[in-house]
Scaffold this motif. Structure first.
Motif, PDB file in Angstrom:
ATOM      1  N   ASP A   7       0.817  -1.209   0.000  1.00  0.00           N
ATOM      2  CA  ASP A   7       0.000   0.000   0.000  1.00  0.00           C
ATOM      3  C   ASP A   7       0.854   1.265   0.000  1.00  0.00           C
ATOM      4  N   ARG A   8       2.012   1.217  -0.645  1.00  0.00           N
ATOM      5  CA  ARG A   8       2.900   2.372  -0.707  1.00  0.00           C
ATOM      6  C   ARG A   8       2.554   3.229  -1.907  1.00  0.00           C
ATOM      7  N   HIS A   9       2.566   4.545  -1.690  1.00  0.00           N
ATOM      8  CA  HIS A   9       2.220   5.508  -2.729  1.00  0.00           C
ATOM      9  C   HIS A   9       3.418   6.428  -2.964  1.00  0.00           C
ATOM     10  N   ALA A  10       3.956   6.441  -4.175  1.00  0.00           N
ATOM     11  CA  ALA A  10       5.090   7.300  -4.504  1.00  0.00           C
ATOM     12  C   ALA A  10       4.608   8.742  -4.641  1.00  0.00           C
ATOM     13  N   VAL A  11       5.407   9.678  -4.106  1.00  0.00           N
ATOM     14  CA  VAL A  11       5.075  11.093  -4.189  1.00  0.00           C
ATOM     15  C   VAL A  11       6.094  11.830  -5.049  1.00  0.00           C
ATOM     16  N   ALA A  12       7.399  11.641  -4.769  1.00  0.00           N
ATOM     17  CA  ALA A  12       8.416  12.395  -5.498  1.00  0.00           C
ATOM     18  C   ALA A  12       9.774  11.716  -5.386  1.00  0.00           C
ATOM     19  N   MET A  13      10.623  11.948  -6.373  1.00  0.00           N
ATOM     20  CA  MET A  13      12.043  11.608  -6.297  1.00  0.00           C
ATOM     21  C   MET A  13      12.775  12.925  -6.472  1.00  0.00           C
ATOM     22  N   LEU A  14      13.548  13.296  -5.447  1.00  0.00           N
ATOM     23  CA  LEU A  14      14.156  14.619  -5.391  1.00  0.00           C
ATOM     24  C   LEU A  14      15.668  14.509  -5.271  1.00  0.00           C
ATOM     25  N   GLU A  15      16.379  15.384  -5.947  1.00  0.00           N
ATOM     26  CA  GLU A  15      17.833  15.447  -5.798  1.00  0.00           C
ATOM     27  C   GLU A  15      18.173  16.340  -4.616  1.00  0.00           C
ATOM     28  N   THR A  16      19.059  15.850  -3.748  1.00  0.00           N
ATOM     29  CA  THR A  16      19.504  16.627  -2.598  1.00  0.00           C
ATOM     30  C   THR A  16      20.697  17.485  -3.007  1.00  0.00           C
ATOM     31  N   PRO A  17      21.052  18.494  -2.205  1.00  0.00           N
ATOM     32  CA  PRO A  17      22.211  19.319  -2.544  1.00  0.00           C
ATOM     33  C   PRO A  17      23.515  18.518  -2.663  1.00  0.00           C
ATOM     34  N   SER A  18      23.603  17.385  -1.975  1.00  0.00           N
ATOM     35  CA  SER A  18      24.809  16.551  -2.051  1.00  0.00           C
ATOM     36  C   SER A  18      24.841  15.696  -3.313  1.00  0.00           C
ATOM     37  N   GLY A  19      23.749  15.696  -4.084  1.00  0.00           N
ATOM     38  CA  GLY A  19      23.692  14.915  -5.311  1.00  0.00           C
ATOM     39  C   GLY A  19      23.008  13.569  -5.134  1.00  0.00           C
ATOM     40  N   ASP A  20      22.716  13.169  -3.897  1.00  0.00           N
ATOM     41  CA  ASP A  20      21.977  11.938  -3.670  1.00  0.00           C
ATOM     42  C   ASP A  20      20.508  12.160  -4.033  1.00  0.00           C
ATOM     43  N   ILE A  21      19.726  11.107  -3.952  1.00  0.00           N
ATOM     44  CA  ILE A  21      18.311  11.162  -4.281  1.00  0.00           C
ATOM     45  C   ILE A  21      17.527  10.736  -3.058  1.00  0.00           C
ATOM     46  N   VAL A  22      16.421  11.406  -2.800  1.00  0.00           N
ATOM     47  CA  VAL A  22      15.497  10.963  -1.759  1.00  0.00           C
ATOM     48  C   VAL A  22      14.147  10.717  -2.427  1.00  0.00           C
ATOM     49  N   GLN A  23      13.653   9.501  -2.234  1.00  0.00           N
ATOM     50  CA  GLN A  23      12.330   9.147  -2.723  1.00  0.00           C
ATOM     51  C   GLN A  23      11.358   9.349  -1.571  1.00  0.00           C
ATOM     52  N   VAL A  24      10.324  10.143  -1.786  1.00  0.00           N
ATOM     53  CA  VAL A  24       9.304  10.386  -0.769  1.00  0.00           C
ATOM     54  C   VAL A  24       8.074   9.573  -1.164  1.00  0.00           C
ATOM     55  N   SER A  25       7.610   8.765  -0.224  1.00  0.00           N
ATOM     56  CA  SER A  25       6.411   7.970  -0.452  1.00  0.00           C
ATOM     57  C   SER A  25       5.618   7.929   0.847  1.00  0.00           C
ATOM     58  N   TRP A  26       4.467   7.296   0.809  1.00  0.00           N
ATOM     59  CA  TRP A  26       3.701   7.115   2.034  1.00  0.00           C
ATOM     60  C   TRP A  26       3.027   5.763   2.000  1.00  0.00           C
ATOM     61  N   VAL A  27       2.838   5.231   3.205  1.00  0.00           N
ATOM     62  CA  VAL A  27       2.250   3.915   3.382  1.00  0.00           C
ATOM     63  C   VAL A  27       0.930   4.098   4.126  1.00  0.00           C
ATOM     64  N   ASP A  28      -0.084   3.371   3.715  1.00  0.00           N
ATOM     65  CA  ASP A  28      -1.380   3.432   4.387  1.00  0.00           C
ATOM     66  C   ASP A  28      -1.290   2.846   5.789  1.00  0.00           C
ATOM     67  N   GLY A  29      -1.636   3.663   6.798  1.00  0.00           N
ATOM     68  CA  GLY A  29      -1.823   3.238   8.187  1.00  0.00           C
ATOM     69  C   GLY A  29      -0.649   2.528   8.836  1.00  0.00           C
ATOM     70  N   GLY A  30      -0.821   2.236  10.123  1.00  0.00           N
ATOM     71  CA  GLY A  30       0.135   1.412  10.832  1.00  0.00           C
ATOM     72  C   GLY A  30       1.341   2.123  11.410  1.00  0.00           C
ATOM     73  N   CYS A  31       1.323   3.442  11.523  1.00  0.00           N
ATOM     74  CA  CYS A  31       2.483   4.115  12.111  1.00  0.00           C
ATOM     75  C   CYS A  31       2.027   5.084  13.193  1.00  0.00           C
ATOM     76  N   GLY A  32       1.831   4.579  14.357  1.00  0.00           N
ATOM     77  CA  GLY A  32       1.431   5.433  15.465  1.00  0.00           C
ATOM     78  C   GLY A  32       0.016   5.950  15.342  1.00  0.00           C
ATOM     79  N   GLY A  33      -0.793   5.313  14.542  1.00  0.00           N
ATOM     80  CA  GLY A  33      -2.179   5.725  14.401  1.00  0.00           C
ATOM     81  C   GLY A  33      -2.438   6.696  13.273  1.00  0.00           C
ATOM     82  N   SER A  34      -1.406   7.199  12.633  1.00  0.00           N
ATOM     83  CA  SER A  34      -1.573   8.125  11.522  1.00  0.00           C
ATOM     84  C   SER A  34      -2.018   7.343  10.284  1.00  0.00           C
ATOM     85  N   PRO A  35      -3.053   7.811   9.556  1.00  0.00           N
ATOM     86  CA  PRO A  35      -3.515   7.086   8.368  1.00  0.00           C
ATOM     87  C   PRO A  35      -2.474   6.980   7.249  1.00  0.00           C
ATOM     88  N   ALA A  36      -1.591   7.961   7.105  1.00  0.00           N
ATOM     89  CA  ALA A  36      -0.575   7.936   6.050  1.00  0.00           C
ATOM     90  C   ALA A  36       0.795   8.151   6.680  1.00  0.00           C
TER      91      ALA A  36
END
Length: 178
Positions: free
Chosen positions: A45-74
């Motif tokens: 149930d993972r939803h991709a949001v963005a793939m972003l380049e960091t100032p160091s040149g690495d990449i961070v993929q931002v996604s979200w998972v449905d439920g299951g983390c401390g009660g937060s839905p996303a």
């Protein structure tokens, strides 16, 4: 004279269009061995949001998972990759039920490598709010932002939805919503 030029413009436009169709983009096989990064394991149930380049040149993929983390839905997840697509680490962030995301719609990186995530929250009282959270380059919540790393924007108690985020040249956060 204009009647002669109109068909010429049409031919030039068609030639330009056909030339664009001939050359298709190909995967960069130096990135993650085959030009793609596929994260295995974890929730389906993972939803991709963005793939972003960091100032160091690495990449961070931002996604979200449905439920299951401390009660937060996303539950936000930050997956770090090298510029060539080699996995570094993946960090899930848990929120409480009163400070979490209902959904996540956008992400951006500022010039200091901080990751800003925007979406929607459902507070215990009132309608939905635009939720903005900022993470440090290591993936932890930036407590220098709104005291605990995240904040809600509420317009007159109505339902508000965060849709996108951008960072201007002065590192100001610009959020778009409805």
């Amino acid at each position: 004279m204009q009647s002669v030029l109109n068909p010429l413009y049409a031919v030039i436009a068609l030639i330009g269009f056909s030339a664009q169709c001939v050359y298709a983009e190909q995967f960069d096989n130096t990135y993650s061995d085959d030009g793609r990064y596929v994260e295995s394991g974890g929730s389906s149930d993972r939803h991709a949001v963005a793939m972003l380049e960091t100032p160091s040149g690495d990449i961070v993929q931002v996604s979200w998972v449905d439920g299951g983390c401390g009660g937060s839905p996303a539950c936000p997840r930050l997956t770090y990759l090298t510029a060539s697509g080699v996995y570094i680490t993946s960090i899930g962030v848990a929120f409480s039920t009163t400070s979490g995301f209902e959904s996540i719609a956008g992400a951006a990186v500022d010039r200091h490598g901080r990751i800003i995530v925007v979406g929607t929250s459902t507070p215990t009282v009132g309608g939905r709010n635009i939720r903005v959270a900022r993470f440090l380059p290591d993936g932890s919540l930036d407590t220098g932002f709104a005291g605990d790393g995240n904040t809600d924007v509420d317009f007159f108690g109505l339902d508000d939805y965060g849709k996108a985020v951008a960072i201007d040249s002065d590192d100001n956060i610009v959020v778009v919503g409805q």
